[in-house]
Design an enzyme around this catalytic site. Structure first.
Site: not given
Ligand code: NDP
Length: 320
Positions: A144-145, A141
């Site tokens: 997200c990261d 992701c």
């Protein structure tokens, strides 16, 4: 009714942001929801480290902590959260009908409404090193990261629209992005490919596959990604690239096997919901979160659709 069969108003299947938000709303509407968490309690967010894009957390929040908070909030309003896996469903076609559900192969539940929030799972390649370094530099992701790899080099595996989108997103944050494409062309739409080829710090390696993720133990024993070994599947030549992060973007699989033959699905097996609602093709059965959304796939959009599902369930029961 047999003593072994429990009758409830609202069953929620799945415990990601969609499921918990549905639970909070359903509980406050006095539907006395019972949630079965599934094996991965908390869902995909528990596989990420920091969540920086969920509104209301100015300093970010650990994914697991956020799911614990959502669980506590759902329980505060008397949601019954149970650890268990739904193994069979028999969904009614009739308005006001009862949906029969089996949990862990034995417990039987009869539900007036069912909210499906079983999510989707990112596909991984299946390498041992990839599994070992999840959370230590291997992610599925970018939104997200990605930020953890600011000004660093990373690789993206995959060649579809998701991979192209993740690569262009990461290119804005990271120093260099290398895309590993297993064939001699990309599957992504022409427009997305153009974006990739027009981004200066993205390099595409065709006919190239990930052979191994290379890790190194740090001071406190945590192993982190320091590179990848890749293989050209034509020449069979293997070589290493130094990177801090590996993003696997080879598609997602919605967790819908349980509903095959009963609920309407699209070609990729995502549940189909009607218009802007969470309604499926069965009365009293609602779907929210990633199980019905392959486009946005964010915690906050999943939570929003969980709210919609609970409101739809409440209105459905009120209209009977
Ligand atoms: P796709 O199934 O479209 O693509 C998966 C990609 O991963 C393919 O290029 C495939 O390679 C590659 N792949 C699969 N397995 C492996 C493996 N073992 N090793 C290396 N590569 C592998 O998935 P997406 O998630 O990209 O897209 C899903 C759907 O969502 C699509 O319909 C897409 O159009 C849509 N989407 C739309 C977006 C948008 O419009 N903005 C954004 C994101 C997704 P190969 O090509 O060789 O099979």
């Amino acid at each position: 009714m047999s003593e072994n069969i429990e009758r409830i108003k609202c069953l929620i299947i799945g415990s990601g942001p969609a499921g918990y938000t549905a639970a909070i709303y359903a509980a406050r509407a006095d539907l006395k929801p019972v949630m079965y968490t599934g094996l991965e309690m908390g869902g995909q967010l528990t596989t990420t480290t920091e969540v920086d894009n969920f509104p209301g957390y100015p300093k970010g929040v650990d994914g697991t902590k956020m799911m614990e908070d959502l669980k506590a909030q759902a329980e505060r309003f008397d949601t019954e959260v149970r650890f268990g896996v739904v193994t069979k469903v028999e969904l009614s076609d009739v308005v006001g009908g009862i949906h029969k559900v089996v949990v862990d192969g034995e417990k039987q539940i009869e539900a007036e409404t069912v909210i499906i929030a079983t999510g989707a799972s990112a596909k991984y390649l299946g390498l041992e090193s990839e599994e070992r370094l999840k959370g230590g530099g291997v992610s599925a992701c970018a939104t997200c990261d990605g930020f953890f790899y600011k000004d660093q080099d990373i690789v993206v595996v995959g060649a579809g629209d998701t991979a192209a989108e993740e690569a262009t997103y990461l290119a804005k944050i990271c120093k260099h992005v290398t895309m590993l494409v297993r064939r001699d062309e990309m599957r992504a739409s022409k427009a997305m490919q153009e974006r990739v080829f027009n981004t200066k710090n993205i390099k595409v390696l065709f006919n190239t596959e990930l052979d191994e993720v290379l890790g190194e133990k740090k001071a406190f024993g945590d192993e982190v990604v320091v590179g990848v070994r890749v293989v050209n599947n034509q020449s069979k030549e293997k070589f290493e690239i130094a990177v801090a992060g590996v993003f696997i973007a080879i598609g997602h699989k919605p967790n819908t096997d349980l509903f095959t033959g009963q609920l309407e699905m699209d070609d990729a097996k995502y549940l189909v919901t009607k218009g802007k609602s969470s309604k499926t093709n069965k009365p009293g059965v609602f779907a929210c979160g990633d199980v019905q959304d392959h486009e946005y796939r964010q915690a906050v959009t999943a939570a929003g659709s969980g709210c919609m599902a609970a409101l739809d369930a409440e209105r459905y029961l009120g209209g009977l």
